[in-house]
Design a protein around this motif. Sequence first.
Motif, mmCIF file in Angstrom:
data_model
loop_
_atom_site.group_PDB
_atom_site.id
_atom_site.type_symbol
_atom_site.label_atom_id
_atom_site.label_comp_id
_atom_site.label_asym_id
_atom_site.label_seq_id
_atom_site.Cartn_x
_atom_site.Cartn_y
_atom_site.Cartn_z
ATOM 1 N N GLY A 26 0.804 -1.210 0.000
ATOM 2 C CA GLY A 26 0.000 0.000 0.000
ATOM 3 C C GLY A 26 0.840 1.265 0.000
ATOM 4 O O GLY A 26 0.462 2.277 0.585
ATOM 5 N N MET A 27 1.982 1.196 -0.683
ATOM 6 C CA MET A 27 2.862 2.367 -0.731
ATOM 7 C C MET A 27 3.318 2.606 -2.171
ATOM 8 O O MET A 27 3.172 1.738 -3.022
ATOM 9 C CB MET A 27 4.062 2.196 0.205
ATOM 10 C CG MET A 27 4.953 1.027 -0.076
ATOM 11 S SD MET A 27 6.404 0.856 1.010
ATOM 12 C CE MET A 27 5.699 0.601 2.601
ATOM 13 N N SER A 28 3.873 3.782 -2.392
ATOM 14 C CA SER A 28 4.355 4.129 -3.725
ATOM 15 C C SER A 28 5.671 3.411 -4.023
ATOM 16 O O SER A 28 6.351 2.910 -3.118
ATOM 17 C CB SER A 28 4.570 5.640 -3.835
ATOM 18 O OG SER A 28 5.679 6.035 -3.046
ATOM 19 N N LYS A 29 6.032 3.391 -5.302
ATOM 20 C CA LYS A 29 7.304 2.807 -5.714
ATOM 21 C C LYS A 29 8.468 3.539 -5.026
ATOM 22 O O LYS A 29 9.432 2.910 -4.595
ATOM 23 C CB LYS A 29 7.433 2.894 -7.233
ATOM 24 C CG LYS A 29 8.705 2.325 -7.777
ATOM 25 C CD LYS A 29 8.785 2.470 -9.292
ATOM 26 C CE LYS A 29 10.113 1.991 -9.812
ATOM 27 N NZ LYS A 29 10.239 2.171 -11.254
ATOM 28 N N GLN A 30 8.345 4.862 -4.932
ATOM 29 C CA GLN A 30 9.406 5.657 -4.307
ATOM 30 C C GLN A 30 9.544 5.324 -2.826
ATOM 31 O O GLN A 30 10.662 5.185 -2.322
ATOM 32 C CB GLN A 30 9.141 7.140 -4.484
ATOM 33 C CG GLN A 30 10.212 8.021 -3.876
ATOM 34 C CD GLN A 30 9.948 9.505 -4.072
ATOM 35 O OE1 GLN A 30 8.950 9.883 -4.662
ATOM 36 N NE2 GLN A 30 10.842 10.326 -3.574
ATOM 37 N N THR A 31 8.433 5.170 -2.127
ATOM 38 C CA THR A 31 8.484 4.839 -0.705
ATOM 39 C C THR A 31 9.109 3.460 -0.511
ATOM 40 O O THR A 31 9.928 3.264 0.397
ATOM 41 C CB THR A 31 7.078 4.896 -0.081
ATOM 42 O OG1 THR A 31 6.547 6.217 -0.280
ATOM 43 C CG2 THR A 31 7.096 4.574 1.393
ATOM 44 N N ALA A 47 7.286 -10.985 7.130
ATOM 45 C CA ALA A 47 6.198 -11.958 7.002
ATOM 46 C C ALA A 47 5.308 -11.590 5.809
ATOM 47 O O ALA A 47 4.855 -12.470 5.077
ATOM 48 C CB ALA A 47 5.396 -12.034 8.296
ATOM 49 N N LYS A 48 5.079 -10.293 5.593
ATOM 50 C CA LYS A 48 4.269 -9.855 4.453
ATOM 51 C C LYS A 48 4.977 -10.152 3.131
ATOM 52 O O LYS A 48 4.343 -10.569 2.164
ATOM 53 C CB LYS A 48 3.963 -8.356 4.559
ATOM 54 C CG LYS A 48 2.914 -8.024 5.603
ATOM 55 C CD LYS A 48 2.749 -6.530 5.809
ATOM 56 C CE LYS A 48 2.078 -5.845 4.652
ATOM 57 N NZ LYS A 48 1.765 -4.425 4.944
ATOM 58 N N VAL A 49 6.289 -9.951 3.091
ATOM 59 C CA VAL A 49 7.056 -10.266 1.886
ATOM 60 C C VAL A 49 6.955 -11.762 1.594
ATOM 61 O O VAL A 49 6.721 -12.169 0.451
ATOM 62 C CB VAL A 49 8.533 -9.832 2.020
ATOM 63 C CG1 VAL A 49 9.364 -10.371 0.862
ATOM 64 C CG2 VAL A 49 8.656 -8.316 2.100
ATOM 65 N N ALA A 50 7.116 -12.574 2.631
ATOM 66 C CA ALA A 50 7.028 -14.024 2.453
ATOM 67 C C ALA A 50 5.657 -14.424 1.906
ATOM 68 O O ALA A 50 5.564 -15.195 0.944
ATOM 69 C CB ALA A 50 7.308 -14.735 3.776
ATOM 70 N N LYS A 51 4.605 -13.884 2.485
ATOM 71 C CA LYS A 51 3.252 -14.208 2.027
ATOM 72 C C LYS A 51 3.060 -13.759 0.577
ATOM 73 O O LYS A 51 2.489 -14.483 -0.238
ATOM 74 C CB LYS A 51 2.220 -13.552 2.936
ATOM 75 C CG LYS A 51 0.798 -13.916 2.594
ATOM 76 C CD LYS A 51 -0.173 -13.364 3.609
ATOM 77 C CE LYS A 51 -1.597 -13.771 3.270
ATOM 78 N NZ LYS A 51 -2.545 -13.301 4.279
ATOM 79 N N PHE A 52 3.556 -12.565 0.243
ATOM 80 C CA PHE A 52 3.449 -12.033 -1.117
ATOM 81 C C PHE A 52 4.124 -12.959 -2.133
ATOM 82 O O PHE A 52 3.648 -13.118 -3.249
ATOM 83 C CB PHE A 52 4.083 -10.638 -1.157
ATOM 84 C CG PHE A 52 4.117 -10.008 -2.513
ATOM 85 C CD1 PHE A 52 2.953 -9.552 -3.107
ATOM 86 C CD2 PHE A 52 5.309 -9.857 -3.195
ATOM 87 C CE1 PHE A 52 2.983 -8.956 -4.366
ATOM 88 C CE2 PHE A 52 5.353 -9.270 -4.446
ATOM 89 C CZ PHE A 52 4.180 -8.817 -5.035
#
Length: 79
Positions: A26-31, A47-52
Amino acid sequence: MSISDKIKGLLALCGKKQLDLAANFGMSKQTMGNKMARNSWSARDLAKVAKFCDCRLAFIMPDGQYIFLEVDDEKVPDE
């Protein structure tokens, strides 16, 4: 190798882009780029990266026992 470098490698392995990860967070490419540059990842972020990437994040003991960290775990702090 930094955590951000490992995340970039994981994204490449699963055929996803940093832009897709940014949208998932939920963030911009720059963020997301700033987050990568600062190498600032909480346990919940990992954990979110792993789920993704359709993976799981775990602590693995020498005897093979493991404890998974999940995005929905109340015990996984935001920071």
